[in-house]
Design an enzyme around this catalytic site. Structure first.
Site, PDB file in Angstrom:
ATOM      1  N   CYS A   1       0.833  -1.202   0.000  1.00  0.00           N
ATOM      2  CA  CYS A   1       0.000   0.000   0.000  1.00  0.00           C
ATOM      3  C   CYS A   1       0.869   1.253   0.000  1.00  0.00           C
ATOM      4  O   CYS A   1       1.365   1.676   1.046  1.00  0.00           O
ATOM      5  CB  CYS A   1      -0.931  -0.025   1.210  1.00  0.00           C
ATOM      6  SG  CYS A   1      -1.942   1.451   1.346  1.00  0.00           S
TER       7      CYS A   1
ATOM      8  N   CYS B   1      -0.493   4.074   2.123  1.00  0.00           N
ATOM      9  CA  CYS B   1      -0.257   3.920   3.571  1.00  0.00           C
ATOM     10  C   CYS B   1       1.215   4.147   3.921  1.00  0.00           C
ATOM     11  O   CYS B   1       1.523   4.810   4.908  1.00  0.00           O
ATOM     12  CB  CYS B   1      -0.625   2.513   4.040  1.00  0.00           C
ATOM     13  SG  CYS B   1      -2.082   1.807   3.289  1.00  0.00           S
ATOM     14  N   ASP B   2       2.117   3.563   3.138  1.00  0.00           N
ATOM     15  CA  ASP B   2       3.525   3.476   3.553  1.00  0.00           C
ATOM     16  C   ASP B   2       4.482   4.338   2.737  1.00  0.00           C
ATOM     17  O   ASP B   2       5.653   4.467   3.102  1.00  0.00           O
ATOM     18  CB  ASP B   2       4.007   2.011   3.442  1.00  0.00           C
ATOM     19  CG  ASP B   2       3.196   1.079   4.322  1.00  0.00           C
ATOM     20  OD1 ASP B   2       2.631   1.558   5.315  1.00  0.00           O
ATOM     21  OD2 ASP B   2       3.128  -0.123   4.003  1.00  0.00           O
TER      22      ASP B   2
END
Ligand code: NAP
Length: 307
Positions: A132, A135-136
């Site tokens: 992701c 997200c990261d």
């Protein structure tokens, strides 16, 4: 026994749309969600194909859907389905915290990323392997990035990661992408993405602390090649979240749910919607469409139970 009209498993675009249609039809409905509302949509950077809104962040659109459900006072339980039993005129959904009985079920549990099953995958999970970028991505600012896969997910991830990465290498195992042309063109225009064709990943490499690269083999000659990177996004397809379905005979060979055009499965009262279905197109708009059809089909089905 408390009996719902419909239990909707999953609060992605399919499940939330099903909830909206079920609630507006006056059904006693509950949506079960094991993680967070929005599903994959919540981790999508930009959405450019939701009609009426030329561009919107995935998390923002997911939040709007969730707020719509809240405004309609749709019951939403943060609980994951772990089993499903068919008793004819009613079904039992087993969850992490108990069981719920219901006349019908809509399975809208979506998909999860397929793993590569190559050496280093467990060792470097959370130490350089991510699924992701939204997200990261920011954790890897200025780092060399590898994205594996030739579908829409890989192309979108590669393009998105150039916001953070020093450079991105997108590696396909063939020389033909599966991604839509619009995503292929976006990557072609992006000077920070280098596309490498015909290499299949064979191992994740790293030191004691973190990932340092990926080993590939040429898909035709077998020639080995190491591509350095501090983070890798393997985007090599999706698996259906249908483990809780058990032995119910509603799955195809790849564990996606087979439905008719009314979203019914081969078991009366069990329906499916969204990416978890055996379908030709997995989009937010098709998931929402499936959810509406499933809920409307249930309205009709419940009338047959009553008559
Ligand atoms: P996908 O379309 O199934 O593509 C998977 C890619 O991974 C393929 O290029 C495949 O290569 C490659 N692959 C599979 N196993 C591999 C391996 N062992 N090593 C290297 N490469 C491997 O998966 P996806 O991109 O996650 O998309 C899934 C669905 O969601 C699709 O229907 C897609 O259109 C949809 N989606 C849509 C959007 C959008 O419209 N914006 C965004 C994301 C996802 P081969 O081509 O050689 O098989």
């Amino acid at each position: 026994m408390e009996l719902y009209d419909v239990v909707i498993i999953g609060a992605g675009p399919a499940g939330m749309t099903a909830g909206i249609y079920a609630q507006r039809a006056g059904l006693k409905a509950v949506i079960l969600e094991g993680h967070f509302p929005g599903g994959k949509l919540a981790n999508t950077a930009e959405v450019g194909n939701w009609p009426g809104i030329p561009e919107i962040g995935g998390a923002e659109l997911a939040t709007k859907m969730y707020e719509h459900c809240s405004a309609l006072e749709i019951e939403l339980k943060f609980d994951a389905a772990t089993g499903l039993e068919d008793h004819g005129n009613y079904k039992t959904v087993h969850t992490n915290s108990g069981e719920i009985n219901t006349k019908t079920v809509i399975i809208a549990s979506g998909t999860r990323e397929r793993k590569l099953n190559i050496p280093g995958e467990d060792t470097y999970a959370s130490r350089g392997i991510s699924y992701c970028a939204v997200c990261d991505g920011a954790l890897f600012r200025g780092e060399k990035t590898i994205v594996i896969g030739g579908g829409n997910s890989a192309y979108e991830e590669a393009d998105y990661m150039t916001r953070f990465a020093s450079d991105v290498t997108l590696v396909l195992r063939r020389d033909v992408p599966r991604a839509d042309q619009i995503n292929v063109d976006a990557v072609a225009r992006n000077p920070k993405v280098n596309v490498v064709y015909n290499y299949t990943p064979t191992a994740f490499l790293g030191n004691d602390d973190h990932l340092t690269g990926v080993e590939f083999a040429h898909s035709k000659t077998g020639e080995k090649r190491i591509i350095e990177g501090r983070v890798v996004f393997p985007m090599v397809g999706l698996l259906a979240n249908t483990d809780f379905v058990g032995e119910l005979p509603i799955l195809n060979d790849e564990k996606f749910i087979i439905t008719g055009t009314d979203m019914s499965t081969s078991i009366p009262g069990i329906y499916a919607a969204g990416d978890v279905r055996d379908t030709v197109l997995r989009q937010i708009v098709t998931a929402a469409s499936d959810g509406s059809i499933a809920a409307q089909s249930i309205v009709k089905y419940l009338q047959t139970l009553e008559s």
